[in-house]
Design an enzyme around this catalytic site. Structure first.
Site, short mmCIF file in Angstrom:
data_model
loop_
_atom_site.label_atom_id
_atom_site.label_comp_id
_atom_site.label_asym_id
_atom_site.label_seq_id
_atom_site.Cartn_x
_atom_site.Cartn_y
_atom_site.Cartn_z
N TYR A 52 0.70 -1.13 -0.06
CA TYR A 52 0.07 0.04 0.08
C TYR A 52 0.97 1.10 -0.02
CZ TYR A 52 -4.28 -2.46 1.24
OH TYR A 52 -5.40 -3.32 1.37
N TYR A 55 -0.57 -10.09 0.69
CA TYR A 55 0.52 -9.52 1.54
C TYR A 55 0.46 -10.11 3.09
CZ TYR A 55 -3.39 -6.20 2.76
OH TYR A 55 -4.63 -5.71 3.44
N ARG A 59 -3.08 -11.85 3.73
CA ARG A 59 -4.33 -11.22 3.34
C ARG A 59 -4.52 -12.15 1.90
NH1 ARG A 59 -7.66 -7.79 4.60
NH2 ARG A 59 -9.07 -9.78 4.00
N HIS A 98 -7.49 -8.79 -2.43
CA HIS A 98 -8.66 -8.08 -2.28
C HIS A 98 -8.57 -6.72 -2.66
CE1 HIS A 98 -6.18 -7.27 1.37
NE2 HIS A 98 -7.00 -6.11 1.55
N HIS A 101 -10.75 -3.11 -1.24
CA HIS A 101 -11.72 -2.70 -0.26
C HIS A 101 -12.72 -1.75 -0.96
CE1 HIS A 101 -9.06 -3.55 3.10
NE2 HIS A 101 -8.06 -3.53 2.41
FE LIG Z 1 -6.32 -4.33 2.51
#
Ligand SMILES: [Fe+2]
Lengths: 197, 255
Positions: B121, B160, B170, B173, B175
Site C-alpha cells: 500500500y 500481503y 491477506r 482483495h 476494499h
Molecule cells: Fe487491505
C-alpha cells in the site's frame, strides 16, 4: 427470495487511502478529500467545534479511526432527500473526520442541528449521527452525539437506553463558549452506547 | 470549500423515499464484532449489546453525490495517479449495486482502495518489502449508473503478510465503500478473487460465520466482460440494505 445485504468487512489500517487520500499524501487523484466540512460559510445556526478521541478496550487512543457524521441543519431538516423540505443551502450535513495520526484527536466544526421527529412524531434530541470504522472494527459502529446543554427532553431514542446512566456516554460536554468534547470508548468502563438502527 | 450539493439526489415518493424505514440488519450474517482469530477486533468490539430500534429519518436520509464530482480517470486505477500505467495484471472489476428488494441503486458513490500488484500500500504505515509502484496510487471512485451498475479498471492487487498470527497473509482483495440513499445503509466491505487459496485461511474473511456470506464476497472471473488481448474481468455485485415499501406504518394519526 430477496438478496441478502453484502456482509461488512473491516475498513482495515489503510482506509484513508480510499476515503481521504490527500490526508495520507496521495495527491493528484482527487482535487480534495470529500467531506472536509459539513457546513459552508453562512450556515444558519450556532457554529460549534467538537473535539474528541476514540479509545479501544485497552484504553489506547485509536489514531487510525475514521468517523463519518450526518446531521440535520439548525431547523432540523436533512440536507438530502428529506421529505419535509429543503435544508439550508450552506449545510451539507455530512463530514468525514479523521483522527490525527500523532495525537488521535479529531475535530468537527459544524452547526448545532435542530430537533428531528422520530417515526411516531415525537421529537428526538438534537443529534449528529456517527459511523465509526477502523482496523479491528468488523462492521461500522453507529452512535449519536448529543449536546449536554441542549433540550433533550422526551427523546424516544435516548429513552430506549435501559441503563439510563449510559445516556451520558452520548452527551458532548461543554468546554467553552462554542466548544464541546466527545470521547468515544469502544469497550469496557464507560463504553459508549452503540446502536443497531 | 469542499461541499456536496444539498437537496439533490433522491426524490420523495420514489423507491428511495426517506419516509420508508430501512430493513433491519441481519447481524448473524455480518461478521462478529469480536472475532478472536482477528486479534485487533478483541479490544475494538463493544461488549455491551447494541441498542436496537427501528430506523428514523437520521438513518433514512443520507448524503448524495452528483456525477459532477467524478473526474474522467477516477475509476481507472491504472492511470489515475500519474497518467502512466501501473504494473500488474490488468482487470475490470464491475457489477451492480442493488438493495435488498433487488432494485438497482442508482447514483450512489462507490469508493475503492487496494494494494499494488506486489501487495504494498502507498501508506507510511505499510513497511512490507514489496516495492511501491511509482505509477500506482491505490484509490478510485465512481457513481453507479441508472441500473446500479459500476466498473473500475485496475490491476489485480497482490496478497500481503500482516501482523496477526506468525504467518498470516491477506488474500488478494479490494476494499469497497458504498453509501446508498440513507446513512444507515453505509457499508464497507472487501472483494476477493475466485480461486484464491488464501481466502480459506484468512482470519478477517472468517470473522464472517456463514459460508454463504463469505461466498458472496468472492468475485468470479467474468470472461464475458474480459477484453481480448487487453484485460480480464471479475464481477462483484453489492447488496445494500433495502427499505420497507410502505409509508403507512409507525406514523402518528393525522401525520
Ligand atoms: Fe487491505
Amino acid at each position: 427470495m430477496y438478496p441478502k445485504e453484502t456482509p461488512s468487512q473491516t475498513a482495515g489500517p489503510y482506509v484513508h487511502i480510499g476515503l481521504t487520500p490527500n490526508f495520507v499524501g496521495i495527491h493528484g487523484i482527487y482535487d480534495q478529500d470529500l467531506g472536509a466540512s459539513p457546513i459552508a460559510d453562512g450556515a444558519k445556526g450556532e457554529v460549534v467545534t467538537i473535539t474528541g478521541t476514540v479509545r479501544d478496550g485497552a484504553g489506547m487512543v485509536m489514531r487510525d479511526a475514521l468517523i463519518e457524521t450526518w446531521q440535520a441543519d439548525a431547523a432540523g431538516i436533512y440536507p438530502s432527500n428529506d421529505p419535509r423540505g429543503v435544508a439550508d443551502p450552506n449545510v451539507s450535513g455530512w463530514a468525514r473526520i479523521v483522527a490525527d495520526f500523532d495525537s488521535g484527536e479529531w475535530t468537527l466544526r459544524t452547526v448545532k442541528p435542530g430537533r428531528v421527529p422520530a417515526p411516531d412524531g415525537r421529537l428526538m434530541a438534537p443529534h449528529i449521527s456517527l459511523w465509526i470504522v477502523a482496523r479491528g472494527i468488523n462492521i461500522g459502529l453507529q452512535t449519536r452525539l448529543h449536546f449536554e446543554d441542549a433540550d433533550n427532553d422526551g427523546c424516544p431514542v435516548l429513552a430506549r437506553i435501559e441503563q439510563s446512566d449510559r445516556v451520558a456516554t452520548l452527551m458532548a460536554k461543554k468546554t467553552g463558549p462554542s466548544d464541546y468534547r466527545f470521547n468515544i470508548i469502544l469497550q469496557g468502563i464507560g463504553e459508549t452506547v452503540f446502536f443497531d438502527l | 470549500m469542499s461541499q456536496i450539493k444539498p437537496a439533490m439526489g433522491h426524490p420523495a415518493g420514489g423507491r428511495n423515499d426517506a419516509r420508508n424505514p430501512l430493513i433491519a440488519r441481519d447481524r448473524d450474517w455480518h461478521p462478529a464484532p469480536l472475532a478472536p482469530g482477528y486479534k485487533t477486533s478483541v479490544t475494538r468490539a463493544p461488549q455491551r449489546p447494541l441498542v436496537a430500534m427501528p430506523t428514523t429519518l437520521s438513518e433514512q436520509t443520507g448524503p448524495a453525490f452528483g456525477h459532477g464530482l467524478i473526474g474522467e480517470l477516477d475509476n481507472n486505477l491504472i492511470l489515475n495517479f500519474t497518467g502512466q500505467p501501473a504494473i500488474g495484471e490488468r482487470i475490470i472489476v464491475h457489477g451492480r449495486v442493488t438493495d435488498e428488494n433487488g432494485r438497482g441503486v442508482s447514483g450512489t458513490l462507490v469508493e475503492a482502495w487496494q494494494a499494488n500488484a506486489g501487495g504494498r500500500y502507498r501508506h507510511k504505515k505499510d513497511g512490507y518489502l514489496a516495492p511501491l509502484d511509482p505509477n500506482f496510487g491505490g484509490c478510485g471512485r465512481t457513481i453507479t449508473a441508472e441500473d446500479g451498475s459500476y466498473e473500475f479498471l485496475t490491476i489485480r492487487p497482490g496478497a500481503y503478510p500482516w501482523p496477526n498470527r506468525v504467518n498470516d497473509w491477506r488474500p488478494m482483495h479490494i476494499h469497497l465503500s458504498l453509501f446508498g440513499s440513507g446513512f444507515g445503509q453505509r457499508l464497507i466491505t472487501q472483494l476477493y478473487f475466485e480461486g484464491d487459496p488464501l481466502i480459506a485461511r484468512c482470519p478477517i474473511v472468517h470473522t464472517i460465520g456463514q459460508d454463504k456470506a463469505i461466498q458472496s464476497l468472492i468475485a468470479p472471473l467474468d470472461m464475458n466482460r474480459a477484453i481480448p488481448m487487453d484485460c480480464l474481468a471479475y464481477r462483484f455485485d453489492v447488496v445494500l440494505r433495502g427499505r420497507r415499501q410502505t409509508v403507512f406504518e409507525n406514523r402518528m394519526e393525522g401525520m
